[in-house]
Scaffold this active site. Structure first.
Site, PDB file in Angstrom:
ATOM      1  N   PRO A 138       0.801  -1.216   0.000  1.00  0.00           N
ATOM      2  CA  PRO A 138       0.000   0.000   0.000  1.00  0.00           C
ATOM      3  C   PRO A 138       0.834   1.267   0.000  1.00  0.00           C
ATOM      4  O   PRO A 138       1.706   1.453   0.844  1.00  0.00           O
ATOM      5  CB  PRO A 138      -0.820  -0.113   1.285  1.00  0.00           C
ATOM      6  N   GLU A 139       0.598   2.093  -0.960  1.00  0.00           N
ATOM      7  CA  GLU A 139       1.162   3.447  -0.980  1.00  0.00           C
ATOM      8  C   GLU A 139      -0.027   4.402  -0.873  1.00  0.00           C
ATOM      9  O   GLU A 139      -1.128   3.982  -0.558  1.00  0.00           O
ATOM     10  CB  GLU A 139       1.998   3.657  -2.252  1.00  0.00           C
ATOM     11  N   LYS A 176       1.084   7.410   4.607  1.00  0.00           N
ATOM     12  CA  LYS A 176       0.574   6.042   4.617  1.00  0.00           C
ATOM     13  C   LYS A 176      -0.024   5.668   5.968  1.00  0.00           C
ATOM     14  O   LYS A 176      -0.403   4.516   6.171  1.00  0.00           O
ATOM     15  CB  LYS A 176       1.692   5.071   4.239  1.00  0.00           C
ATOM     16  N   HIS A 234      -4.978 -14.644   8.498  1.00  0.00           N
ATOM     17  CA  HIS A 234      -4.048 -13.731   9.164  1.00  0.00           C
ATOM     18  C   HIS A 234      -4.776 -12.628   9.915  1.00  0.00           C
ATOM     19  O   HIS A 234      -4.260 -11.524  10.063  1.00  0.00           O
ATOM     20  CB  HIS A 234      -3.073 -13.146   8.148  1.00  0.00           C
ATOM     21  N   ARG A 279       2.157 -10.349   7.132  1.00  0.00           N
ATOM     22  CA  ARG A 279       3.562 -10.208   7.505  1.00  0.00           C
ATOM     23  C   ARG A 279       3.805  -9.338   8.719  1.00  0.00           C
ATOM     24  O   ARG A 279       4.923  -9.291   9.225  1.00  0.00           O
ATOM     25  CB  ARG A 279       4.334  -9.702   6.290  1.00  0.00           C
ATOM     26  N   ARG A 334      20.347  18.203  -0.240  1.00  0.00           N
ATOM     27  CA  ARG A 334      20.721  16.852   0.179  1.00  0.00           C
ATOM     28  C   ARG A 334      21.593  16.165  -0.865  1.00  0.00           C
ATOM     29  O   ARG A 334      21.389  16.325  -2.059  1.00  0.00           O
ATOM     30  CB  ARG A 334      19.442  16.017   0.415  1.00  0.00           C
ATOM     31  N   ARG A 360      16.094  -3.634  -1.750  1.00  0.00           N
ATOM     32  CA  ARG A 360      14.927  -3.946  -2.567  1.00  0.00           C
ATOM     33  C   ARG A 360      15.288  -3.674  -4.012  1.00  0.00           C
ATOM     34  O   ARG A 360      16.452  -3.590  -4.367  1.00  0.00           O
ATOM     35  CB  ARG A 360      13.707  -3.151  -2.133  1.00  0.00           C
TER      36      ARG A 360
END
Length: 301
Positions: free
Chosen positions: A2-3, A61, A95, A128, A170, A280
DNA sequence: ATCGCGACCTGGTTGC
DNA sequence: TGCAACCAGGTCGCGA
């Protein structure tokens, strides 16, 4: 995964189906999802029982439900979390972690007709368990636990000029900065890759070496990508089922790079590349999004 | 302050 | 067929 668009879809469903209801009882079936609550599972349940839900809000989120005593039920879906609104008594999901029994909406403030008169269950299902729930004391307006989370790029109070300025101070790569929820919230790994592809920027381009217009462009493309998903996801669930599934239908169609290693770039035909990034994956077109050349040492004899 | 990395989790898939 | 290794990634906390 989910974003912002997926979380907003859940928030919208909660607003329509649980606001105005009272929490009659709470069952914590696994301790991990409430690990952030210092009260422990029993204290978590006690702090919520009897409270009326007065709203459904989101920052980035994170979701929270303001309660009638000024506290809030704060939640994050993590990677695999779902919040389901269901008829009471259905079989337990594999779950299922936390279950709330909610009263009918006494004031009938829910705009969905007769369903407001029936009790429902709110279920937190999370395979998870990267996600979680907690009671936020005094967090009805904005939980202090998430005060560090920036506004999202659709928020009218999002300060784009300040974002551009901060990025350009940055040295980290622009993808890392897009994922930094204290700079801009709601963007995750998938939409970051999509926004960068659309903006024709490589994620390793250091923030300090981007022109202001490039920072604005990737932000604008993030809005395009997430806005499209919002429009399609917002209408995709039915009356008593608030679902979140990042992999389903509407979601995949609009992806140009994510998960497309080896496939032709939709713009130039070059095979999409996959690289490791922050434990990732990152996907990009090596032609449209050239890898930045490493800066040479300042001096050479 | 900023940077970058490992830990946290489970289950589906892959490889031997 | 069985089993181990790998992979997915949002967020936090740590050391540098």
């Amino acid at each position: 995964m989910p974003e912002l668009p997926e979380v907003e879809t859940v928030r919208d469903g909660l607003e329509r189906h649980v606001v105005g209801r009272t929490i009659e009882s709470v069952a914590v079936l696994h301790p991990r999802p409430v690990r952030r609550d210092h009260r422990g599972p029993a204290g978590f349940a006690a702090a919520l029982t009897g409270r009326r839900i007065d709203g459904a809000r989101r920052r980035g989120k994170y979701l929270w439900l303001p309660l009638d005593n000024g506290d809030a039920l704060l939640g994050h879906l993590g990677m695999s979390g779902q919040l389901l609104v269901q008829q009471p008594g259905l079989p337990e999901e594999r779950h299922l972690r936390v279950r709330f029994a909610l009263s009918p909406c006494v004031e009938r403030r829910i705009a969905t007709g007769d369903s407001a008169a029936e009790p429902v269950e709110l279920r937190f299902v999370d395979q998870r368990m990267f996600g979680g729930l907690a009671v936020s004391e005094g967090g009805a307006d904005l939980p202090p636990e998430i005060a560090h989370i920036a506004r999202d790029p659709f928020d009218p109070e999002f300060d784009e000029d300040a974002f551009v300025a901060r990025v350009r101070r940055r040295s980290a790569g622009i993808k890392r900065l897009l994922l930094d929820q204290t700079l801009v919230s709601g963007v995750g790994n998938i939409y970051a890759d999509e926004a960068l592809w659309r903006a024709r920027l490589h994620g390793d381009r250091p923030g300090e070496r981007l022109r202001p217009i490039e920072v604005r462009r990737v932000l604008s493309e993030a809005r395009v990508v997430m806005g499209a998903a919002l429009g399609e996801g917002g209408t995709s669930f039915d009356a008593l089922y608030v679902d979140i599934n990042g992999r389903s239908g509407y979601f995949d169609r609009s992806l140009h790079v994510y998960g497309r290693e080896g496939m032709a770039c939709d713009r130039c035909g070059t095979p999409i590349r996959r690289i490791e990034f922050m434990n990732r994956s990152s996907f990009f077109c090596p032609r449209c999004q050239p890898v930045p050349r490493r800066r040479r040492a300042a001096t050479r004899h």
